[in-house]
Design a protein around this motif. Structure first.
Motif, PDB file in Angstrom:
ATOM      1  N   VAL A   1       0.835  -1.207   0.000  1.00  0.00           N
ATOM      2  CA  VAL A   1       0.000   0.000   0.000  1.00  0.00           C
ATOM      3  C   VAL A   1       0.867   1.253   0.000  1.00  0.00           C
ATOM      4  CG1 VAL A   1      -1.612   1.342   1.393  1.00  0.00           C
ATOM      5  CG2 VAL A   1      -2.017  -1.091   1.028  1.00  0.00           C
ATOM      6  N   ARG A   2       1.960   1.244   0.745  1.00  0.00           N
ATOM      7  CA  ARG A   2       2.868   2.394   0.760  1.00  0.00           C
ATOM      8  C   ARG A   2       3.379   2.687  -0.643  1.00  0.00           C
ATOM      9  NH1 ARG A   2       7.114   0.300   3.585  1.00  0.00           N
ATOM     10  NH2 ARG A   2       8.082  -0.238   1.597  1.00  0.00           N
ATOM     11  N   GLU A   3       3.771   1.636  -1.371  1.00  0.00           N
ATOM     12  CA  GLU A   3       4.306   1.839  -2.715  1.00  0.00           C
ATOM     13  C   GLU A   3       3.215   2.254  -3.701  1.00  0.00           C
ATOM     14  OE1 GLU A   3       7.467   2.039  -3.070  1.00  0.00           O
ATOM     15  OE2 GLU A   3       7.661   1.427  -0.975  1.00  0.00           O
ATOM     16  N   LEU A   4       2.042   1.680  -3.568  1.00  0.00           N
ATOM     17  CA  LEU A   4       0.931   2.085  -4.447  1.00  0.00           C
ATOM     18  C   LEU A   4       0.595   3.551  -4.243  1.00  0.00           C
ATOM     19  CD1 LEU A   4      -1.413  -1.002  -3.943  1.00  0.00           C
ATOM     20  CD2 LEU A   4      -0.186  -0.428  -6.045  1.00  0.00           C
ATOM     21  N   ARG A   5       0.568   3.966  -2.986  1.00  0.00           N
ATOM     22  CA  ARG A   5       0.254   5.363  -2.656  1.00  0.00           C
ATOM     23  C   ARG A   5       1.276   6.298  -3.298  1.00  0.00           C
ATOM     24  NH1 ARG A   5       1.144   5.119   2.578  1.00  0.00           N
ATOM     25  NH2 ARG A   5      -0.869   4.182   3.037  1.00  0.00           N
ATOM     26  N   GLY A   6       2.547   6.008  -3.088  1.00  0.00           N
ATOM     27  CA  GLY A   6       3.590   6.866  -3.643  1.00  0.00           C
ATOM     28  C   GLY A   6       3.617   6.842  -5.155  1.00  0.00           C
ATOM     29  N   ALA A   7       3.405   5.662  -5.733  1.00  0.00           N
ATOM     30  CA  ALA A   7       3.426   5.549  -7.197  1.00  0.00           C
ATOM     31  C   ALA A   7       2.351   6.416  -7.829  1.00  0.00           C
ATOM     32  CB  ALA A   7       3.251   4.088  -7.603  1.00  0.00           C
TER      33      ALA A   7
END
Length: 438
Positions: free
Chosen positions: A166-172
């Protein structure tokens, strides 16, 4: 994975089975099956060819959706503003890098390629597998078509894996990248694979993929985490099916559900057209340097043609990675110097054959995305550009074969077309009538 356990094991068992199945076709191996799997935010950078993106909405404008797993935060930052090409204008060279599965695990490849994208001004498409946001203990919430509840050929996740993903999806997304879907259980093969699914089966799978994204907080118990900053019902406009199977019925379902593109087919490097109302942004055949055939522009397909296993001879790892990189660059060059058709590339967050394919992709990005007139974009951004163009111009560009430069150059090939005499007369009649009426 499991972040690092059951999820990786489940994926790699599946990949091994697919490798053996495709390996039996070693003499053909022109396309093979497209093997698919999944696997600190920093300031965003502008999308290629974009005007300055809109700023994210202020925190007071954030509107939580449902249980707070997702939220409306305003227009996505860092999106290009495309214009219709002028008559005689040479089209940009588009390149799409995309990732099947798109989860963050102990390899940290999702976070790594976010950094690569920002470094080389490349936005990408991340095809999320919905089960990567579903914890193992809640596996029965997934009721896959034609399979028992709780079944998945790529496993599920654990709490820390969900938190990291989720952290990476958010930043992406905040950096301008697209979040698509790779669906859920990744069922392949002639007997029980997605190729046997009906239109209604696909609608169920899509609905469940959305549900796992829209309810990851409730399902994981990670209530204190920040929401994903988008409405997934609006964000989700395209997909790639597992192993490129089941495309016919999927496209029908996707068209009815308002999707805008599909990238589950196999095609040459030519300009795309619409199929059932969706842009057909299929995977493409590219050279395999030193070999007498082409293969799909995907890490897995190069692997099948080279080692037939994810753990091939270490002495050949560098050669295999170079071969993939050089094949992709050759494919790029023949479009860049020829018909300018978009180049579509697919990958997985995997360290197959010592990570040589990840190196090949990164070196391809660093080679092509810095060139003049090149736009390394997401599928959604490419669909936006295609929608902005004159359909007649796109149809004419589709007449160019792989690597074929336009006869007489772009200025001549896409010059304004003279109005036929009959149409000229009709236009003059309309003007005269309008003048008379006034």
């Amino acid at each position: 994975m499991n972040a690092a356990g059951s999820r990786t094991a489940g994926r790699r068992t599946t990949v091994h089975r697919r490798t053996l199945a495709v390996g039996a076709l070693a003499t053909a191996l022109i396309t093979g099956l497209a093997g698919c799997s999944g696997s600190g935010e920093t300031g965003p950078s502008g999308a290629p060819g974009a005007r300055k993106g809109q700023a994210a909405a202020p925190e007071s404008a954030v509107r939580l959706i449902g249980d707070g797993s997702t939220a409306f935060t305003g227009a996505q930052p860092h999106q290009p503003t495309w214009q219709r090409m002028k008559p005689g204008q040479k089209p940009p060279q588009f390149v799409v890098f995309s990732w099947d599965g798109a989860g963050e695990d102990s390899q940290k490849l999702f976070s790594h390629f976010r950094k690569v994208g920002k470094k080389y001004n490349a936005t990408m498409t991340y095809f999320l597998s919905g089960v990567y946001l579903l914890p193992e203990e809640k596996s029965k919430l997934y009721d896959p078509p034609q399979h028992s509840a709780g079944r998945s050929d790529i496993g599920f996740n654990d709490t820390e894996g969900i938190r990291a993903t989720v952290r990476e999806l958010r930043g992406a997304w905040q950096e301008g990248n697209e979040i698509g879907t790779h669906f859920n259980g990744h069922f392949c093969g002639p007997e029980s694979g997605v190729g046997n699914w009906s239109v209604d089966d696909w609608k169920s799978e899509i609905s469940q993929a959305k549900s796992f994204v829209k309810n990851w907080k409730t399902n994981s118990g990670l209530k204190a985490e920040q929401p994903l900053p988008f409405d997934y019902d609006k964000e989700l406009v395209g997909a790639r099916t597992p192993c490129l199977e089941g495309r016919k019925n999927f496209v029908q379902a996707a068209s009815q559900l308002g999707f805008r593109y599909d990238t589950s087919g196999v095609n040459d490097q030519i300009w795309p057209e619409k199929d059932n109302g969706l842009w057909d942004l299929s995977m493409q055949l590219v050279p395999v340097p030193g070999r007498a055939f082409q293969t799909l522009a995907m890490d897995y397909n190069f692997l099948v043609n080279q080692s037939g296993t994810t753990q091939g001879d270490p002495a050949k790892h560098q050669f295999w990675g170079n071969q993939m990189r050089d094949g992709l660059v050759q494919a790029f060059d023949r479009s860049y110097q020829g018909n300018r058709a978009p180049l579509i590339i697919g990958n997985h967050f995997e360290s197959w054959n010592g990570g040589t394919y990840m190196r090949a992709i990164e070196e391809t990005i660093s080679t092509v995305c810095v060139k003049k007139d090149v736009k390394c974009v997401s599928f959604r951004q490419l669909a936006d550009w295609l929608d902005a163009q004159d359909p007649a111009v796109l149809a004419k560009m589709r007449t160019l074969k792989v690597g074929e430069a336009p006869p007489g150059g772009w200025a001549t090939f896409l010059a304004p077309q003279p109005v036929p005499p009959a149409k000229q007369n009709a236009q003059q009649d309309v003007k005269q009538n309008a003048k008379h009426d006034s």
